[in-house]
Scaffold this active site. Structure first.
Site, PDB file in Angstrom:
ATOM      1  N   SER A   1      32.989   1.609  40.891  1.00 53.97           N
ATOM      2  CA  SER A   1      31.902   2.156  41.711  1.00 53.97           C
ATOM      3  C   SER A   1      31.186   3.267  40.932  1.00 53.97           C
ATOM      4  O   SER A   1      31.825   4.140  40.350  1.00 53.97           O
ATOM      5  CB  SER A   1      32.509   2.717  42.999  1.00 53.97           C
ATOM      6  N   GLY A   2      29.860   3.203  40.910  1.00 52.98           N
ATOM      7  CA  GLY A   2      29.072   4.225  40.223  1.00 52.98           C
ATOM      8  C   GLY A   2      28.817   3.915  38.763  1.00 52.98           C
ATOM      9  O   GLY A   2      28.157   4.676  38.059  1.00 52.98           O
TER      10      GLY A   2
ATOM     11  N   THR B   1      24.366  -1.968  40.238  1.00 51.79           N
ATOM     12  CA  THR B   1      23.149  -2.238  41.007  1.00 51.79           C
ATOM     13  C   THR B   1      21.907  -2.023  40.140  1.00 51.79           C
ATOM     14  O   THR B   1      20.960  -2.812  40.180  1.00 51.79           O
ATOM     15  CB  THR B   1      23.107  -1.329  42.257  1.00 51.79           C
TER      16      THR B   1
ATOM     17  N   ASN C   1      29.573   7.746  44.246  1.00 56.08           N
ATOM     18  CA  ASN C   1      28.210   7.321  43.934  1.00 56.08           C
ATOM     19  C   ASN C   1      27.301   7.640  45.119  1.00 56.08           C
ATOM     20  O   ASN C   1      27.605   7.258  46.243  1.00 56.08           O
ATOM     21  CB  ASN C   1      28.238   5.800  43.660  1.00 56.08           C
TER      22      ASN C   1
ATOM     23  N   SER D   1      25.942   4.090  46.747  1.00 59.91           N
ATOM     24  CA  SER D   1      26.960   3.065  46.543  1.00 59.91           C
ATOM     25  C   SER D   1      26.693   1.833  47.415  1.00 59.91           C
ATOM     26  O   SER D   1      26.438   1.955  48.611  1.00 59.91           O
ATOM     27  CB  SER D   1      28.323   3.665  46.890  1.00 59.91           C
ATOM     28  N   SER D   2      26.758   0.651  46.800  1.00 58.50           N
ATOM     29  CA  SER D   2      26.573  -0.589  47.582  1.00 58.50           C
ATOM     30  C   SER D   2      27.812  -0.790  48.431  1.00 58.50           C
ATOM     31  O   SER D   2      28.917  -0.869  47.893  1.00 58.50           O
ATOM     32  CB  SER D   2      26.430  -1.797  46.661  1.00 58.50           C
TER      33      SER D   2
ATOM     34  N   GLY E   1      32.051  -2.038  43.523  1.00 62.96           N
ATOM     35  CA  GLY E   1      32.988  -1.897  42.418  1.00 62.96           C
ATOM     36  C   GLY E   1      34.370  -1.428  42.853  1.00 62.96           C
ATOM     37  O   GLY E   1      34.565  -0.977  43.989  1.00 62.96           O
TER      38      GLY E   1
ATOM     39  N   GLU F   1      37.513   0.636  43.676  1.00 56.75           N
ATOM     40  CA  GLU F   1      37.515   1.995  44.237  1.00 56.75           C
ATOM     41  C   GLU F   1      38.921   2.577  44.289  1.00 56.75           C
ATOM     42  O   GLU F   1      39.881   1.891  44.640  1.00 56.75           O
ATOM     43  CB  GLU F   1      36.911   1.980  45.650  1.00 56.75           C
TER      44      GLU F   1
HETATM   45  N1  LIG Z   1      20.564   2.116  33.457  1.00 57.66           N
HETATM   46  C1  LIG Z   1      20.561   3.266  34.123  1.00 57.66           C
HETATM   47  N2  LIG Z   1      19.662   4.226  33.795  1.00 57.66           N
HETATM   48  C2  LIG Z   1      19.658   5.415  34.444  1.00 57.66           C
HETATM   49  N3  LIG Z   1      20.514   5.730  35.449  1.00 57.66           N
HETATM   50  C3  LIG Z   1      21.420   4.823  35.824  1.00 57.66           C
HETATM   51  C4  LIG Z   1      21.495   3.535  35.185  1.00 57.66           C
HETATM   52  N4  LIG Z   1      22.488   2.847  35.769  1.00 57.66           N
HETATM   53  C5  LIG Z   1      22.996   3.651  36.729  1.00 57.66           C
HETATM   54  N5  LIG Z   1      22.356   4.832  36.765  1.00 57.66           N
HETATM   55  C6  LIG Z   1      22.654   5.986  37.661  1.00 57.66           C
HETATM   56  O1  LIG Z   1      23.962   5.848  38.178  1.00 57.66           O
HETATM   57  C7  LIG Z   1      23.937   5.746  39.609  1.00 57.66           C
HETATM   58  C8  LIG Z   1      24.976   4.755  40.068  1.00 57.66           C
HETATM   59  O2  LIG Z   1      24.610   3.459  39.637  1.00 57.66           O
HETATM   60  P1  LIG Z   1      24.768   2.170  40.544  1.00 57.66           P
HETATM   61  O3  LIG Z   1      24.429   2.490  41.953  1.00 57.66           O
HETATM   62  O4  LIG Z   1      24.043   1.069  39.884  1.00 57.66           O
HETATM   63  O5  LIG Z   1      26.346   1.970  40.438  1.00 57.66           O
HETATM   64  P2  LIG Z   1      27.218   0.745  40.984  1.00 57.66           P
HETATM   65  O6  LIG Z   1      28.084   0.323  39.864  1.00 57.66           O
HETATM   66  O7  LIG Z   1      26.329  -0.288  41.587  1.00 57.66           O
HETATM   67  O8  LIG Z   1      28.120   1.449  42.072  1.00 57.66           O
HETATM   68  P3  LIG Z   1      28.739   0.879  43.448  1.00 57.66           P
HETATM   69  O9  LIG Z   1      29.821  -0.082  43.116  1.00 57.66           O
HETATM   70  O10 LIG Z   1      29.266   2.132  44.088  1.00 57.66           O
HETATM   71  O11 LIG Z   1      27.607   0.281  44.201  1.00 57.66           O
HETATM   72  C9  LIG Z   1      22.503   5.349  39.959  1.00 57.66           C
HETATM   73  O12 LIG Z   1      22.121   5.807  41.226  1.00 57.66           O
HETATM   74  C10 LIG Z   1      21.710   6.025  38.854  1.00 57.66           C
HETATM   75  O13 LIG Z   1      21.517   7.401  39.162  1.00 57.66           O
END
Ligand SMILES: Nc1ncnc2c1ncn2[C@@H]1O[C@H](COP(=O)(O)OP(=O)(O)OP(=O)(O)O)[C@@H](O)[C@H]1O
Length: 710
Positions: free
Chosen positions: A152-153, A157, A201, A204-205, A438, A440
């Protein structure tokens, strides 16, 4: 690669910062690697070279296999080109979350990663994965699937959205620009309803999504379909300290005008239990948060209109959300005379009835009692306080979950390819991108984490199968000599979770016993799995147990597991909602759900158009508040006084459980991915220089844990 918490920081002899390439280290073990990184950090070299750090895994992996050394070089060649936050391990892209905007997703990169012929000539990039999937889809005319995974984070996404944007760029078609924009937009819309702030996050999705883009044989986008999985509906009524409910609630309070708030009987955010301090939230939004939420609210409305939602649809969505807020404000008091409960303050009850066009008395009765038909006779049982609270929360969760499903359903209706294609539709090539919640590991892990982490185990197994097992099989079949690759096979964990005597089967079994408790459940887990290396008996309390996941040990607390699994939505509540005068609300509780519990993929179509009858103004209702307070409750009390308390609710115990939906939806997803040609993107946390300077082993261990899981 393993780093144990016993790592000794004083051991600094193996890596002295004297090599330019980590593969030249004399001893390539964890301690040497950490030392090397430590020295580099001290020398100010680490920040811009963090990709090298990731390449340690790559090197070790390749050293073991010694297959395509050119690809190692590829990964290490990054610094001379675009500064990137990614690298490859074989066909897997490892993306590192930079946590800041890098200018590597611009037009220039879109152009550079089009029809790439030699990957090694370019810096590793998520655009490459999108391009490779698109090219392969055109060439093979076959379904492609990109599985994005990571904690996660870690950035899944964001990577998903970037890849969708790049695929759209690759189509280079003015064929249906509107449709292309809609496909990008719906991600933002789904995030508003399905994402929330967690400890790991801020966005977080809380659901999994598989976005399938459908193409013509020539590669033009014809439409898209979103498959939603496992929305964490428990968040609607409960979430951990420092976390938040779904974004859309906060957007509403910041974005609705005063008279609109009035229309939904809303006043201040703090007055709602599931958003206020009692839910572990900050009771207010800061000025900058309000500004942001206001902007996001307008963005959601604009997107909904652009995608094709009617004004009535949008009003209906906010009406249901408002109803969820008021519903969860209903509280119950113990009634000494009947052993049942009565509703403390009927104002929220009145508001919910008005918003959802329900008969107030029937709703009140359904909230404080449950009814079953036994041998043709209707038996009504009074709920005790816990049961009434659970029943109310179950309704709030069901309303939110079904609304979410309905939104996905509407999106799919609006994005679907031209139906004139008929049966040909199923044969069209497509690219699916999977973005699951992701892995957790919080300080307190409950049923939701167990489901999310079990789903991640499956994805890990899918990954292992394709990257290692199938590769080995191919080598074997073609008679090519190879050494067995040593990787963390998590097949046994699939058995621990999903086997006939796995944790979910045991949970389902225990949920059917009225006298079972969370404690007896943990005992059951222990008696079946005590000899497994994967199961850890925790001595902290009798409700905790641990699982050694592929990504590390997680300690779960089973408090509430049975209740969450039973999903106690009693039949009389369902009947009450079916009788709503708003047809869509009635349909939400009437349509047949799929085996995975999905409304969005239900075969029964939603046919009703939202029509909202007029209702009393908010001020009028408030004025009446004192007069009806307790009045109706008394009449209900009177009516049920003659009924006997019957605490065993049959309908509850026979209901399809959350686990059952979870297992089916996971099977459905894996089935979809099974026949596709896969690509993998592994997202990771960025390795911050400051964190590397920590003398404690904690962060180093975390980083290496991620690498270990690559
Ligand atoms: N390629 C990127 N460029 C800039 N910032 C990023 C990038 N990828 C992620 N981030 C930052 O990290 C944060 C978390 O990313 P994201 O929400 O995609 O994580 P995740 O793996 O989907 O988490 P979860 O499983 O909790 O949903 C985003 O809100 C953003 O601030």
């Amino acid at each position: 690669m393993r780093v144990t918490s016993e790592y000794d920081h004083s051991y600094r002899t193996a890596g002295k910062g004297e090599v330019d390439d980590l593969s030249k280290l004399e001893f390539l073990d964890e301690q040497a690697l950490i030392n090397e990184l430590y020295v580099r950090y001290k020398n100010g070299q680490i920040y811009f070279k963090f990709c090298e750090e990731l390449n340690l895994s790559l090197i070790q992996y390749r050293q073991k296999n010694d297959i395509k050394n050119r690809e190692i070089q590829e990964g290490l060649n990054i610094k001379n080109r675009f500064r990137s936050s990614s690298t490859y391990i074989g066909d897997v892209l490892i993306a590192v979350n930079p946590f800041k905007q890098l200018n590597i997703y611009e037009k220039e990169q879109h152009k550079a990663y089009s029809k790439v012929r030699f990957r090694s000539l370019l810096t590793p990039h998520v655009f490459w994965v999108a391009d490779a999937a698109y090219q392969r889809m055109l060439f093979h005319k076959a379904t492609q699937c990109i599985a994005v995974s990571g904690e996660s984070g870690a950035g899944k996404t964001e990577s998903t959205k970037l890849m969708i944007q790049h695929i759209i760029y690759l189509c280079k078609s003015d064929f249906d620009k509107e449709l292309q924009k809609k496909i990008v937009d719906v991600n933002t819309l789904l995030e508003a309803f399905g994402n929330a702030q967690t400890c790991m996050n801020s966005n977080s999705s809380r659901f999994g999504k598989f976005v399938q883009i459908i193409f013509s044989d020539e590669g033009q986008i014809l439409g898209a379909k979103v498959y939603d999985y496992l929305l964490e509906k428990s968040r609607v009524v409960n979430h951990g300290p420092g976390e938040r409910n779904y974004h859309i609630f906060y957007y509403m309070f910041s974005g609705l005008e005063k008279e609109e708030l009035d229309y939904y009987y809303l006043d201040s955010l703090e007055n709602f239990r599931i958003l206020g301090t009692s839910a572990g939230c900050k009771a207010y939004l800061t000025k900058s948060e309000i500004k942001y939420c206001k902007m996001m609210f307008q963005a959601q409305k604009d997107i909904m209109k652009r995608v094709g939602f009617l004004d009535e649809d949008i009003t209906l969505i906010f009406t249901i959300l408002a109803a969820v807020l008021h519903l969860t404000n209903i509280s119950f008091c113990q009634d000494e005379e009947t052993d049942g409960v009565y509703i403390d303050d009927e104002y929220p009850l009145e508001v919910v009835s008005n918003l959802l066009c329900l008969d107030q008395e029937i709703l009140a009765t359904a909230l404080i009692s449950s009814s079953n038909v036994t041998k043709g006779e209707k038996v009504v049982s009074l709920k005790n306080k816990d049961q009434a609270n659970d029943g109310r929360d179950a309704l709030a969760k069901a309303l939110y979950e079904r609304l979410f499903g309905w939104i996905v359903h509407q999106i799919n209706e609006l994005l679907q390819p031209n139906s004139a294609l008929g049966e040909k539709l199923d044969l069209l090539p497509s690219i699916g991108i999977l973005d699951m919640s992701g892995f957790e590991n919080f300080s307190l892990n409950s049923f939701e984490q167990l489901c999310i982490n079990a789903a991640n185990e499956h994805l890990q197994f899918y990954f292992n199968e394709h990257i290692f097992l199938q590769e080995e099989e191919e080598y074997f079949n073609e008679g090519i000599p190879f050494d067995i690759v040593d990787f963390q096979n998590n097949e046994d964990l699939i058995e621990v979770f999903m086997g006939p005597l796995g944790l979910f089967a045991l949970l389902d079994e225990e949920s059917k016993f009225p006298r079972a408790s969370d404690s007896s459940l943990v005992e059951k887990f222990y008696s079946h799995w005590k000899n497994s290396d994967r199961y850890v008996r925790s001595r902290a309390t009798d409700l905790t147990f641990g699982i050694n996941h592929y990504a590390g040990r997680v300690i779960y607390n089973a408090k509430g597991f049975l209740e969450k699994n039973r999903d106690n939505l009693s039949q009389n509540i369902i009947e009450c909602l079916k009788n709503s005068n708003i047809e869509v609300v009635s349909e939400l509780f009437s349509v047949e759900r799929t085996e995975s519990g999905s409304i969005s993929r239900s075969a029964t179509a939603f046919i009703a158009k939202p029509y909202l009858p007029s209702r009393p103004k908010s001020n009028d209702l408030r004025r009446q508040r004192d007069s009806f307070l307790q009045k109706r409750t008394k009449s209900i009390k009177k009516r049920i006084q003659t009924l006997k308390t019957n605490t065993i609710q049959k309908d509850k115990l026979n209901q399809v459980t959350v686990t059952c939906h979870f297992r089916n939806s996971l099977a459905e997803l894996l089935d979809k991915m099974k026949d596709a040609e896969p690509f993998f993107v592994r997202d990771n946390f960025k390795i911050l220089a400051e964190q590397l300077s920590l003398e404690t082993t904690e962060y180093s261990t975390k980083i290496f844990k991620q690498k270990q899981n690559l």
